[in-house]
Design an enzyme around this catalytic site. Structure first.
Site, PDB file in Angstrom:
ATOM      1  N   ASN A 151       6.427   3.980  -5.788  1.00  0.00           N
ATOM      2  CA  ASN A 151       7.715   3.277  -5.683  1.00  0.00           C
ATOM      3  C   ASN A 151       8.181   2.618  -6.979  1.00  0.00           C
ATOM      4  O   ASN A 151       9.374   2.598  -7.260  1.00  0.00           O
ATOM      5  CB  ASN A 151       7.715   2.295  -4.501  1.00  0.00           C
ATOM      6  N   LYS A 174      -3.943   6.540 -13.533  1.00  0.00           N
ATOM      7  CA  LYS A 174      -3.770   7.581 -12.511  1.00  0.00           C
ATOM      8  C   LYS A 174      -2.349   7.399 -11.952  1.00  0.00           C
ATOM      9  O   LYS A 174      -2.083   6.496 -11.162  1.00  0.00           O
ATOM     10  CB  LYS A 174      -4.840   7.407 -11.424  1.00  0.00           C
ATOM     11  N   PRO A 175      -1.402   8.257 -12.398  1.00  0.00           N
ATOM     12  CA  PRO A 175      -0.027   8.111 -11.911  1.00  0.00           C
ATOM     13  C   PRO A 175       0.105   8.652 -10.482  1.00  0.00           C
ATOM     14  O   PRO A 175      -0.751   9.413 -10.034  1.00  0.00           O
ATOM     15  CB  PRO A 175       0.795   8.966 -12.885  1.00  0.00           C
ATOM     16  N   GLY A 227      -0.951   0.061  -3.995  1.00  0.00           N
ATOM     17  CA  GLY A 227      -0.680   1.132  -3.035  1.00  0.00           C
ATOM     18  C   GLY A 227      -0.822   0.633  -1.620  1.00  0.00           C
ATOM     19  O   GLY A 227      -0.770  -0.579  -1.369  1.00  0.00           O
ATOM     20  N   GLU A 249      -3.345  -4.520  -4.965  1.00  0.00           N
ATOM     21  CA  GLU A 249      -2.012  -5.007  -4.571  1.00  0.00           C
ATOM     22  C   GLU A 249      -1.533  -4.051  -3.489  1.00  0.00           C
ATOM     23  O   GLU A 249      -1.179  -2.899  -3.784  1.00  0.00           O
ATOM     24  CB  GLU A 249      -1.052  -4.969  -5.769  1.00  0.00           C
ATOM     25  N   LEU A 250      -1.505  -4.521  -2.229  1.00  0.00           N
ATOM     26  CA  LEU A 250      -1.336  -3.570  -1.132  1.00  0.00           C
ATOM     27  C   LEU A 250      -0.048  -3.792  -0.333  1.00  0.00           C
ATOM     28  O   LEU A 250       0.880  -4.412  -0.817  1.00  0.00           O
ATOM     29  CB  LEU A 250      -2.584  -3.639  -0.250  1.00  0.00           C
ATOM     30  N   CYS A 283       7.253  -3.043  -1.800  1.00  0.00           N
ATOM     31  CA  CYS A 283       6.152  -3.712  -1.080  1.00  0.00           C
ATOM     32  C   CYS A 283       6.560  -5.084  -0.599  1.00  0.00           C
ATOM     33  O   CYS A 283       6.268  -5.469   0.523  1.00  0.00           O
ATOM     34  CB  CYS A 283       4.944  -3.835  -2.007  1.00  0.00           C
ATOM     35  N   GLU A 379       4.376  -1.305   8.647  1.00  0.00           N
ATOM     36  CA  GLU A 379       5.204  -1.468   7.453  1.00  0.00           C
ATOM     37  C   GLU A 379       6.212  -0.326   7.406  1.00  0.00           C
ATOM     38  O   GLU A 379       5.827   0.841   7.504  1.00  0.00           O
ATOM     39  CB  GLU A 379       4.323  -1.427   6.187  1.00  0.00           C
ATOM     40  N   GLU A 457      -1.363 -10.635  -9.769  1.00  0.00           N
ATOM     41  CA  GLU A 457      -0.793 -10.060 -10.992  1.00  0.00           C
ATOM     42  C   GLU A 457       0.277 -10.987 -11.535  1.00  0.00           C
ATOM     43  O   GLU A 457       1.127 -11.458 -10.767  1.00  0.00           O
ATOM     44  CB  GLU A 457      -0.190  -8.675 -10.709  1.00  0.00           C
TER      45      GLU A 457
HETATM   46  P1  NAP Z   1      -0.791   5.174  -1.750  1.00  0.00           P
HETATM   47  O1  NAP Z   1      -0.563   6.431  -1.014  1.00  0.00           O
HETATM   48  O2  NAP Z   1      -1.816   4.239  -1.236  1.00  0.00           O
HETATM   49  O3  NAP Z   1      -1.099   5.602  -3.272  1.00  0.00           O
HETATM   50  C1  NAP Z   1      -1.318   4.677  -4.301  1.00  0.00           C
HETATM   51  C2  NAP Z   1      -2.115   5.324  -5.412  1.00  0.00           C
HETATM   52  O4  NAP Z   1      -3.454   5.573  -4.952  1.00  0.00           O
HETATM   53  C3  NAP Z   1      -1.574   6.699  -5.828  1.00  0.00           C
HETATM   54  O5  NAP Z   1      -1.802   6.897  -7.201  1.00  0.00           O
HETATM   55  C4  NAP Z   1      -2.418   7.645  -5.018  1.00  0.00           C
HETATM   56  O6  NAP Z   1      -2.475   8.955  -5.558  1.00  0.00           O
HETATM   57  C5  NAP Z   1      -3.765   6.959  -5.092  1.00  0.00           C
HETATM   58  N1  NAP Z   1      -4.686   7.364  -4.035  1.00  0.00           N
HETATM   59  C6  NAP Z   1      -4.412   7.908  -2.842  1.00  0.00           C
HETATM   60  N2  NAP Z   1      -5.552   8.144  -2.154  1.00  0.00           N
HETATM   61  C7  NAP Z   1      -6.577   7.755  -2.937  1.00  0.00           C
HETATM   62  C8  NAP Z   1      -7.986   7.737  -2.803  1.00  0.00           C
HETATM   63  N3  NAP Z   1      -8.589   8.192  -1.702  1.00  0.00           N
HETATM   64  N4  NAP Z   1      -8.741   7.249  -3.822  1.00  0.00           N
HETATM   65  C9  NAP Z   1      -8.145   6.772  -4.926  1.00  0.00           C
HETATM   66  N5  NAP Z   1      -6.809   6.781  -5.117  1.00  0.00           N
HETATM   67  C10 NAP Z   1      -6.025   7.238  -4.134  1.00  0.00           C
HETATM   68  O7  NAP Z   1       0.550   4.305  -1.843  1.00  0.00           O
HETATM   69  P2  NAP Z   1       2.040   4.821  -2.081  1.00  0.00           P
HETATM   70  O8  NAP Z   1       2.521   5.514  -0.863  1.00  0.00           O
HETATM   71  O9  NAP Z   1       2.150   5.510  -3.392  1.00  0.00           O
HETATM   72  O10 NAP Z   1       2.800   3.400  -2.225  1.00  0.00           O
HETATM   73  C11 NAP Z   1       3.314   2.713  -1.147  1.00  0.00           C
HETATM   74  C12 NAP Z   1       2.415   1.582  -0.709  1.00  0.00           C
HETATM   75  O11 NAP Z   1       2.117   0.741  -1.823  1.00  0.00           O
HETATM   76  C13 NAP Z   1       3.067   0.661   0.310  1.00  0.00           C
HETATM   77  O12 NAP Z   1       2.153   0.303   1.309  1.00  0.00           O
HETATM   78  C14 NAP Z   1       3.465  -0.549  -0.510  1.00  0.00           C
HETATM   79  O13 NAP Z   1       3.606  -1.731   0.240  1.00  0.00           O
HETATM   80  C15 NAP Z   1       2.354  -0.618  -1.497  1.00  0.00           C
HETATM   81  N6  NAP Z   1       2.759  -1.354  -2.695  1.00  0.00           N
HETATM   82  C16 NAP Z   1       2.230  -2.587  -2.921  1.00  0.00           C
HETATM   83  C17 NAP Z   1       2.650  -3.332  -4.026  1.00  0.00           C
HETATM   84  C18 NAP Z   1       2.078  -4.691  -4.315  1.00  0.00           C
HETATM   85  O14 NAP Z   1       2.268  -5.180  -5.422  1.00  0.00           O
HETATM   86  N7  NAP Z   1       1.390  -5.315  -3.380  1.00  0.00           N
HETATM   87  C19 NAP Z   1       3.614  -2.795  -4.895  1.00  0.00           C
HETATM   88  C20 NAP Z   1       4.117  -1.519  -4.639  1.00  0.00           C
HETATM   89  C21 NAP Z   1       3.681  -0.808  -3.540  1.00  0.00           C
HETATM   90  P3  NAP Z   1      -1.474  10.112  -5.026  1.00  0.00           P
HETATM   91  O15 NAP Z   1      -0.109   9.691  -5.400  1.00  0.00           O
HETATM   92  O16 NAP Z   1      -1.959  11.297  -5.745  1.00  0.00           O
HETATM   93  O17 NAP Z   1      -1.669  10.177  -3.538  1.00  0.00           O
END
Ligand code: NAP
Length: 481
Positions: A151, A174-175, A227, A249-250, A283, A379, A457
């Site tokens: 995002n 890791k993007p 994530g 940061e979830l 998020c 969410e 952060e």
């Molecule tokens: P995500 O699916 O959890 O992915 C986040 C990162 O982790 C990506 O680079 C992803 O790679 C990687 N990843 C996925 N599975 C993994 C594994 N098994 N081991 C290690 N790395 C892995 O999250 P998203 O859909 O991109 O982002 C949305 C989520 O992020 C929402 O829940 C949002 O609330 C949260 N978020 C939180 C914050 C905060 O500051 N708290 C800020 C922004 C977003 P791939 O892309 O290759 O799958």
């Protein structure tokens, strides 16, 4: 496109993953799906680069990082366009991500120059002598793995690389697989500015494959990941094996509380700003609207009227108010979540339909109650406004806290003392009074209670997470004359 390992462009020797423009569905590029062997090379190379980078003085590191910020500023337009194409966010939102990176570099470089250790009092207990001198110094951790969500890939890359690099760590980035291109370009800018090529690596590939291997790699000293909560828990389980420092940061399902004395016109402006930004994929956006029953009708009517005039479409067109979501799949998931909430008894009173390939008409749901999933742990990453009414302050606080997440929160009232007192009872990393939840600055400690994460952060805090403090003792050096 290539990825960057030891400054070398890696394009071949592994499979590729398509990068798709979510607005048109066209493949705009491909990136390598790295193998385990290439990942190992990235981590071992980063360890060499870290030693090189840590040997620079703080002044030299700051100079290079500020040069990087200048390059980013100069390339803002071109890089913003790339991010807009691969992500679907509005062009101005894409450009602002690069502005945030510049601000973060500035903030962390300033702070890094003031990482003071302490001089400790001696002779305070039986084992220390009053002639000893005890002091502490900070050291970098080593190689920091930075895992980024789709995002805000660029901005969040800044939140991770700026503190990690400022204090002399190397980074393996890791993007997100959906939109990795602008992040690779950012790494290139770091190299161009003078950060040693070995100190910045980018590893592309699926999180479930390459991310998994990265987080359990013994060469990684710390993980900083943004994530989803499920991914974060999976990572924490893996990193426990090596006792790797893990900062997460979830997800969130943040509350927006409107008291009966709130300025309703203000709440409308702030709700739109918080929830429509980045097509609702934020998020810390306010995701649950907890509204006093006396003002709920006025809030709902004014919100729908305001949404009706918002323009949704081509993110490259600066006149648009809401851009595209990351993919058709993500948009359809939100529509399913809306249907699920209606099945649980809510009323869809506005929007919630698909538009074009990956756009969503914002949705307003009324009749939402505290027992529905949307009011607790579901969410929604899209522009959806679930409205939940309450009668008493205690009821409002209970609704806010009836949630496994606790990232951000917002309270609207003309009575500031009441609003702060409500904030005091909210289990969340921050409370914004008379403002929407989507609020963050470079310095502010940002992070979550409960399942919204571990760590904070923001330059007021994060450098301490990326260093270790070492104690030095000079035995019997005082009292010799
Ligand atoms: P995500 O699916 O959890 O992915 C986040 C990162 O982790 C990506 O680079 C992803 O790679 C990687 N990843 C996925 N599975 C993994 C594994 N098994 N081991 C290690 N790395 C892995 O999250 P998203 O859909 O991109 O982002 C949305 C989520 O992020 C929402 O829940 C949002 O609330 C949260 N978020 C939180 C914050 C905060 O500051 N708290 C800020 C922004 C977003 P791939 O892309 O290759 O799958």
């Amino acid at each position: 496109m290539y990825t960057l390992i030891g400054g070398e462009r890696i394009e071949k020797g592994c499979g590729t993953i398509d990068v798709i423009n979510p607005v048109t569905g066209e493949v705009i590029d491909t990136v390598p799906a790295l193998t385990k062997e290439l990942l190992d090379v990235a981590v071992t190379t980063a360890a060499e680069g870290q030693k090189e980078w840590a040997a620079y003085t703080q002044m030299e590191r700051n100079r290079i990082l500020r040069k990087f910020a200048q390059i980013v500023q100069e390339r803002r337009e071109e890089l913003g366009k790339l991010l807009c194409q691969e992500n679907g966010k509005r062009i101005s939102e894409a450009e602002e991500e690069f502005d945030t990176v510049v601000a973060l570099i500035d903030s962390y470089c300033d702070k890094a120059s003031h990482m003071y250790g302490v001089s400790l009092p001696n002779g305070t207990d039986a084992t220390s002598c009053h002639t000893d001198v005890i002091f502490t110094r900070y050291e970098p951790l080593g190689v920091v793995a930075c895992l980024l969500p789709f995002n805000f890939p660029v901005e969040l890359c800044g939140h991770k690389i700026a503190p990690a690099l400022a204090v002399g760590n190397a980074v393996v980035i890791k993007p997100p697989t959906d939109c990795p291109l602008a992040v690779i370009k950012l790494a290139e800018c770091l190299h161009e500015a003078g950060v040693p090529k070995k100190a910045v690596q980018v590893v592309t590939g699926r999180g479930s494959v390459i991310g998994d291997l990265l987080v359990e790699h013994p060469g990684i000293a710390a993980i900083t990941m943004t994530g989803g909560t499920e991914t974060g828990i999976r990572i924490a389980n893996k990193t426990a094996g090596n006792l790797t420092r893990t900062y997460l940061e979830l997800g969130g399902n943040d509350a927006f509380v409107i008291m009966d004395d709130a300025d309703i016109d203000l709440t409308i402006g702030q709700a739109l700003e918080s929830r429509t930004n980045n097509a609702g994929q934020v998020c810390c956006a306010s995701k649950r609207y907890i509204v006093h029953e006396d003002v709920a009708e006025e809030f709902t009517e004014k919100l729908i009227a305001a949404l009706k005039i918002m323009k949704i479409g081509d993110p490259m067109d600066r006149s648009m108010d809401i851009g595209s979501m990351i993919s058709e799949k993500a948009r359809n998931e939100v529509i399913e979540q809306i249907k699920h909430t209606v099945d649980q008894g809510a009323r869809l009173v506005y929007g919630g339909e698909a538009q074009g390939k990956s756009f969503l008409i914002p949705a307003v749901l009324t009749g939402v109650t505290g027992d529905m999933d949307i009011a607790k742990d579901m969410e929604i990453f899209g522009v959806v406004f679930p409205i939940i009414t309450f009668k008493t302050v205690q009821e409002a606080i209970a609704l806010v806290n009836n949630c496994p997440f606790g990232l951000n929160s917002a309270v609207f009232s003309r009575n500031i003392a009441l609003a702060i007192s409500i904030g005091e009872k909210i289990q969340a990393g921050s409370t914004i009074i008379n403002g929407g939840g989507n609020y963050r600055t470079a310095a502010m400690p940002f992070g979550g209670y409960k399942k919204s994460g571990i760590g904070r952060e923001g330059s007021a805090h994060t450098l301490e997470e990326f260093v270790q403090e070492k104690s030095y003792v000079l035995k019997a050096v005082l009292g010799n004359v």
